[in-house]
Design a protein around this motif. Structure first.
Motif, PDB file in Angstrom:
ATOM      1  N   GLY A   1      28.669   6.297  -7.484  1.00  0.00           N
ATOM      2  CA  GLY A   1      28.106   5.249  -8.333  1.00  0.00           C
ATOM      3  C   GLY A   1      27.498   4.090  -7.596  1.00  0.00           C
ATOM      4  N   GLU A   2      27.336   4.184  -6.273  1.00  0.00           N
ATOM      5  CA  GLU A   2      26.737   3.117  -5.479  1.00  0.00           C
ATOM      6  C   GLU A   2      25.372   3.557  -4.954  1.00  0.00           C
ATOM      7  OE1 GLU A   2      27.804   0.162  -5.000  1.00  0.00           O
ATOM      8  OE2 GLU A   2      29.893   0.233  -5.638  1.00  0.00           O
ATOM      9  N   VAL A   3      24.395   2.639  -4.977  1.00  0.00           N
ATOM     10  CA  VAL A   3      23.069   2.927  -4.433  1.00  0.00           C
ATOM     11  C   VAL A   3      23.005   2.341  -3.031  1.00  0.00           C
ATOM     12  CG1 VAL A   3      20.595   2.596  -4.674  1.00  0.00           C
ATOM     13  CG2 VAL A   3      22.012   2.938  -6.709  1.00  0.00           C
ATOM     14  N   LYS A   4      22.950   3.208  -2.021  1.00  0.00           N
ATOM     15  CA  LYS A   4      22.861   2.783  -0.618  1.00  0.00           C
ATOM     16  C   LYS A   4      21.605   3.368  -0.008  1.00  0.00           C
ATOM     17  CE  LYS A   4      24.192   0.943   3.257  1.00  0.00           C
ATOM     18  NZ  LYS A   4      22.833   0.813   3.784  1.00  0.00           N
ATOM     19  N   LEU A   5      20.756   2.471   0.531  1.00  0.00           N
ATOM     20  CA  LEU A   5      19.496   2.926   1.100  1.00  0.00           C
ATOM     21  C   LEU A   5      19.737   3.530   2.476  1.00  0.00           C
ATOM     22  CD1 LEU A   5      17.156  -0.068   0.166  1.00  0.00           C
ATOM     23  CD2 LEU A   5      17.733   1.951  -1.173  1.00  0.00           C
ATOM     24  N   SER A   6      19.144   4.686   2.691  1.00  0.00           N
ATOM     25  CA  SER A   6      19.268   5.367   3.968  1.00  0.00           C
ATOM     26  C   SER A   6      18.090   5.033   4.884  1.00  0.00           C
ATOM     27  CB  SER A   6      19.360   6.875   3.760  1.00  0.00           C
ATOM     28  OG  SER A   6      19.334   7.554   4.986  1.00  0.00           O
ATOM     29  N   ASP A   7      16.874   5.305   4.400  1.00  0.00           N
ATOM     30  CA  ASP A   7      15.674   5.046   5.188  1.00  0.00           C
ATOM     31  C   ASP A   7      14.640   4.341   4.322  1.00  0.00           C
ATOM     32  OD1 ASP A   7      16.013   6.757   7.834  1.00  0.00           O
ATOM     33  OD2 ASP A   7      16.767   7.959   6.163  1.00  0.00           O
ATOM     34  N   VAL A   8      13.974   3.340   4.902  1.00  0.00           N
ATOM     35  CA  VAL A   8      12.893   2.634   4.217  1.00  0.00           C
ATOM     36  C   VAL A   8      11.700   2.561   5.169  1.00  0.00           C
ATOM     37  CG1 VAL A   8      12.114   0.416   3.310  1.00  0.00           C
ATOM     38  CG2 VAL A   8      14.379   1.260   2.713  1.00  0.00           C
ATOM     39  N   VAL A   9      10.536   2.963   4.644  1.00  0.00           N
ATOM     40  CA  VAL A   9       9.296   2.867   5.407  1.00  0.00           C
ATOM     41  C   VAL A   9       8.302   2.062   4.580  1.00  0.00           C
ATOM     42  CG1 VAL A   9       7.389   4.112   6.478  1.00  0.00           C
ATOM     43  CG2 VAL A   9       9.696   5.069   6.565  1.00  0.00           C
TER      44      VAL A   9
ATOM     45  N   LYS B   1       0.828  -1.212   0.000  1.00  0.00           N
ATOM     46  CA  LYS B   1       0.000   0.000   0.000  1.00  0.00           C
ATOM     47  C   LYS B   1       0.855   1.252   0.000  1.00  0.00           C
ATOM     48  CE  LYS B   1      -3.964   2.135   2.280  1.00  0.00           C
ATOM     49  NZ  LYS B   1      -4.939   2.038   3.413  1.00  0.00           N
ATOM     50  N   ASN B   2       1.806   1.365   0.931  1.00  0.00           N
ATOM     51  CA  ASN B   2       2.665   2.545   1.031  1.00  0.00           C
ATOM     52  C   ASN B   2       4.114   2.116   1.219  1.00  0.00           C
ATOM     53  OD1 ASN B   2       0.662   4.778   1.046  1.00  0.00           O
ATOM     54  ND2 ASN B   2      -0.055   3.760   2.908  1.00  0.00           N
ATOM     55  N   PHE B   3       4.985   2.768   0.442  1.00  0.00           N
ATOM     56  CA  PHE B   3       6.397   2.427   0.483  1.00  0.00           C
ATOM     57  C   PHE B   3       7.207   3.665   0.133  1.00  0.00           C
ATOM     58  CE2 PHE B   3      10.145   0.798  -1.995  1.00  0.00           C
ATOM     59  CZ  PHE B   3      10.832   0.258  -0.912  1.00  0.00           C
ATOM     60  N   SER B   4       8.147   4.022   1.008  1.00  0.00           N
ATOM     61  CA  SER B   4       9.027   5.152   0.713  1.00  0.00           C
ATOM     62  C   SER B   4      10.457   4.754   0.979  1.00  0.00           C
ATOM     63  CB  SER B   4       8.661   6.376   1.554  1.00  0.00           C
ATOM     64  OG  SER B   4       8.924   6.151   2.920  1.00  0.00           O
ATOM     65  N   VAL B   5      11.374   5.296   0.169  1.00  0.00           N
ATOM     66  CA  VAL B   5      12.773   4.932   0.262  1.00  0.00           C
ATOM     67  C   VAL B   5      13.638   6.164   0.051  1.00  0.00           C
ATOM     68  CG1 VAL B   5      12.791   4.277  -2.175  1.00  0.00           C
ATOM     69  CG2 VAL B   5      14.576   3.424  -0.660  1.00  0.00           C
ATOM     70  N   SER B   6      14.692   6.275   0.867  1.00  0.00           N
ATOM     71  CA  SER B   6      15.637   7.389   0.760  1.00  0.00           C
ATOM     72  C   SER B   6      17.016   6.853   0.393  1.00  0.00           C
ATOM     73  CB  SER B   6      15.731   8.157   2.080  1.00  0.00           C
ATOM     74  OG  SER B   6      14.479   8.686   2.442  1.00  0.00           O
ATOM     75  N   ILE B   7      17.721   7.595  -0.451  1.00  0.00           N
ATOM     76  CA  ILE B   7      19.043   7.205  -0.922  1.00  0.00           C
ATOM     77  C   ILE B   7      20.092   8.100  -0.280  1.00  0.00           C
ATOM     78  CG2 ILE B   7      20.484   6.792  -2.950  1.00  0.00           C
ATOM     79  CD1 ILE B   7      17.974   5.122  -2.917  1.00  0.00           C
ATOM     80  N   ARG B   8      21.206   7.496   0.145  1.00  0.00           N
ATOM     81  CA  ARG B   8      22.312   8.292   0.655  1.00  0.00           C
ATOM     82  C   ARG B   8      23.038   8.965  -0.498  1.00  0.00           C
ATOM     83  NH1 ARG B   8      25.578   4.562   4.846  1.00  0.00           N
ATOM     84  NH2 ARG B   8      27.047   6.301   4.597  1.00  0.00           N
ATOM     85  N   ILE B   9      23.312  10.261  -0.328  1.00  0.00           N
ATOM     86  CA  ILE B   9      23.847  11.060  -1.436  1.00  0.00           C
ATOM     87  C   ILE B   9      25.290  10.712  -1.760  1.00  0.00           C
ATOM     88  CG2 ILE B   9      24.351  13.405  -2.228  1.00  0.00           C
ATOM     89  CD1 ILE B   9      21.403  12.736  -2.148  1.00  0.00           C
ATOM     90  N   MET B  10      26.168  10.623  -0.766  1.00  0.00           N
ATOM     91  CA  MET B  10      27.590  10.437  -1.035  1.00  0.00           C
ATOM     92  C   MET B  10      27.888   9.141  -1.796  1.00  0.00           C
ATOM     93  SD  MET B  10      29.121  13.105  -0.305  1.00  0.00           S
ATOM     94  CE  MET B  10      30.772  12.451  -0.590  1.00  0.00           C
TER      95      MET B  10
END
Length: 750
Positions: free
Chosen positions: A103-111, A89-98
């Motif tokens: 060139g790497e995708v690192k998840l910061s916060d997931v709800v 139903k609801n999903f949010s994801v944040s990516i770490r900038i540095m």
């Protein structure tokens, strides 16, 4: 302190200010266009899912809610023509900038709120089989994949995708198959400041599980524990699928290090469990409980192998051991296993045995030190060349007190109770007060030598084990893919009959080996006494125990009078005693199928000097069954007789292999899809033929049963002080027993 030249400061400003302006302008343009970029990325992902995996992906809405946070709603994934796989139903994801700039995708916060994953396997149709499909690669070559790189990439990809912070509410995973179902509802799951806490309801509240512990995936530092509220963690789905009962109090997993260098990935960690309970018919007939067990392991993955390094350490209560396990996949499969305990206190080793595994040794008290070592190596392309060595060294080892079973009981007269299918049979006194008991010196040397030649040629010189026979047994079982050759010598067969059940389980086999070691290495029995008891307790036919009974039953003579041919015949039925009568034809002569066995055993005996060389099959043609039995043997064809002779084996752990007819197995596609290589008519005809064969076999068994009981009834007389009433009662009892067994056989009729 020297001041910077203002000239250089101005030059730096001229360079940096334009760069900063360019970054700001570029960032603004990217920020203003990010919605379109997100939409384009989503469309691309949907197209790829449809093209590569035939998945229908739908997303209700997707939008940026911050500089690096994307919020999704109403996500669904449905494989084409299958049950729905995922709904969120609801999903949010944040990516770490540095990391993103690098060139790497690192998840910061997931709800995540209100999610559902449904795995379905009905009638062989799975809604998740796309996970196992390999993507086509036009550039691919025949070069084998580098397992070390795969392991390194997989671990880093998985760990790097675990978010720093997680908030999960009301997320369910369910699995349904034709025979099993499992539901896991994560009411809450949270990762915050490196700490994981979760509450999971199992099967609508049957149990409540918790995952808790330290979670720093980016640093490859994980220490997580699984436990349940007020009860054990149980896995009924495993029990239903594999007939394996498995539960425990806590399970802990630690990952401390992962390194990739020189073509090898090393994963260092530890795994521990408390009060682990295991029950499987192939392992033990009772529950086996490990109060404490753990392994500190270095798992190494090379280009073509997976191994547990010898620096690893196994703990089972006070028992410790260094294992080495290696499985090489190509160009050929190679299996390697080593185990070394080093010198340990014997009491610690015995006290550490899991409960339920060695019942006969419960309560035993020992002193001294022990050191166990084992080495196994097998190249699958050359199984006959396998290496296997196993041994236990002792230092001042002694038994202070026997436990549940007194291993010295065989040195004096004792009561032996045989078991059939777990049920006790009539007890037998093994001692001089039993008229059928035969001292070793009164057993014909022909029989002693024939049985030792067939079962354990080095009985008097080995220490209970024939390593070469065990090696050949492992190789034979590996090649035939079934338990076909036991490899047990006389000492092991004696222990199995005298102290243990006849069940074929791993625990029973290990217990048998351990008791043999105790008897042989502590001189609890002499070799002569072991052989004497062995001849007097093993089964030689249906309800025929001991060589005294057997010799009178088959040939109407005492064991001391047995000829060479009669002795080789009796040796031949030790692995399959219940089929003994089927070796004979109605005229009392032996069936031709045993001719080769007589030549084999006879030649081996001649080589040892036990008999003279013979060109007439070493007494094969002179063997005659007792007349009162032979008249009642039903005529059956050779193939049926051979089959019946091998049914119901009690001591099929002998060293010599049993030669069977090759079994035609279905090919890969037949096993996978159940496709038959014949028409329905031919299949039905084969089924009818099989049923008829079974009927013929059962009829032959019934005829042999009748012949056996007629002979036993005829043998009942008034000798030994029996009155006529005693004789009538004994005959009536035998007749009732015959009817009951005949009924059991008829109930098996198709």
């Amino acid at each position: 302190m020297k001041r910077l030249n203002p000239k250089y400061i101005r030059i730096a400003a001229y360079i940096l200010v334009p760069l900063i302006l360019i970054l700001l302008v570029g960032g603004y343009v990217a920020y203003s266009k990010r919605g379109a970029l997100l939409e384009k990325a989503i469309d691309k992902a949907k197209l790829k899912a449809k093209r590569d995996y035939n998945l229908d992906v739908k997303i209700g809405s997707a939008q940026f809610t911050g500089l690096s946070t994307v919020a999704f709603s109403n996500i669904s994934i449905v494989p084409d023509g299958r049950d729905s796989l995922l709904d969120i139903k609801n999903f949010s994801v944040s990516i770490r900038i540095m990391p993103l700039l690098l060139g790497e995708v690192k998840l910061s916060d997931v709800v995540l709120q209100d999610g559902f994953i449904s795995l379905v396997n009905k009638n062989g149709v799975k809604n998740f089989d796309f996970l196992f499909k390999k993507k086509k690669d036009s550039t691919a070559t025949d070069t084998k994949a580098d397992l070390s790189n795969i392991a390194d990439n997989l671990i880093n990809e998985v760990l790097y995708k675990i978010p720093d912070n997680l908030s999960l509410n009301n997320f369910m995973i369910s699995f349904k198959s034709d025979s099993a179902q499992l539901k896991l509802l994560a009411q809450t799951a949270q990762i915050k400041d490196g700490q994981l806490n979760s509450t999971i309801k199992v099967n609508d509240g049957e149990a409540t599980w918790h995952f808790a512990g330290k979670m720093h995936p980016s640093d490859k530092d994980i220490d997580v524990m699984l436990y349940a509220d007020g009860k054990k963690v149980e896995l009924p789905i495993i029990e239903k699928k594999f007939n394996l009962k498995l539960n425990f109090d806590t399970l802990q997993t630690k990952l401390t290090k992962e390194d990739h260098s020189s073509g090898e990935t090393t994963i260092s960690g530890s795994w521990s469990v408390k009060n682990l309970l295991i029950h499987h018919p192939g392992i033990s007939s009772t529950d086996i409980v490990f109060p404490e067990a753990a392994i500190d392991a270095d798992v190494k993955v090379g280009t073509n192998y997976v191994s547990i390094d010898s620096t690893s350490l196994i703990h089972v209560k006070k028992l410790t051991a260094h294992p080495f396990i290696k499985y090489t996949l190509n160009p050929v499969k190679i299996y390697e296993l080593k185990l070394n305990t080093g010198w340990l206190n014997a009491a610690d080793m015995f006290d550490s045995f899991p409960s339920g595994m060695f019942d006969a040794l419960d309560g035993i008290q020992v002193a001294g030190k022990l050191n166990y070592h084992m080495n196994f190596y097998m190249d699958a392309s050359k199984p006959d060349d396998l290496i296997f060595d196993s041994g236990m060294d002792k230092d001042n080892f002694k038994i202070l007190k026997f436990g549940r079973t007194d291993l010295t009981k065989l040195n004096t007269p004792f009561i032996y109770t045989p078991y059939e299918k777990g049920k006790p049979m009539a007890p037998h006194l093994i001692g001089p007060d039993n008229s059928e008991f035969t001292p070793l010196q009164q057993i014909s040397p022909n029989l002693r030598n024939a049985v030792m030649t067939a079962e354990d040629p080095s009985f008097y010189t080995n220490h209970g084990f024939v390593m070469e026979a065990i090696r050949k047994s492992i190789a034979t079982d590996f090649k035939t893919k079934k338990y076909k050759r036991g490899g047990s010598g006389i000492s092991q067969q004696l222990v199995k009959n005298a102290f243990l059940s006849r069940e074929k389980t791993m625990a029973r086999k290990i217990e048998e080996i351990l008791i043999v070691w105790l008897i042989e290495n502590n001189r609890i029995m002499t070799k002569d006494r072991m052989l004497e008891v062995y001849f007097n307790i093993i089964e030689w036919g249906r309800n025929i125990y001991g060589i005294g009974e057997a010799s009178h039953y088959y040939f109407g003579k005492s064991p001391s009078e047995l000829s060479l041919g009669e002795s080789i015949y009796l040796a031949s039925i030790v692995p399959y005693p219940k089929g003994g009568l089927y070796a004979f034809q109605p005229d009392g002569t032996l069936r031709p199928g045993l001719h080769g066995y007589f030549n084999l055993i006879g030649k081996l005996m001649a080589m040892k000097g036990y008999t003279a060389r013979d060109t007439n099959a070493y007494g094969f043609y002179d063997v005659r069954l007792r007349e009162s039995l032979r008249r009642q043997i039903a005529p059956v064809d050779t193939a049926t007789a051979d089959s019946l002779m091998k049914q119901g084996g009690a001591d099929d752990d002998s060293i010599l292999p049993v030669v069977d007819e090759p079994v035609k197995r279905p090919n890969f596609f037949q096993r996978l899809f159940g496709k038959k290589d014949t028409t329905e008519e031919k299949a039905e005809e084969k089924l009818k033929q099989k049923e008829q064969t079974i009927k013929d076999q059962i009829k032959a068994q019934i005829e042999a049963l009748k012949a056996e009981y007629k002979a036993r009834i005829d043998a009942v007389d008034t000798t030994g002080g029996k009155t006529r009433k005693d004789v009538r009662q004994e005959k009536r009892r035998l007749k009732d027993e015959e009817r009951e067994k005949e009924k059991e056989l008829k109930d098996k009729m198709p």
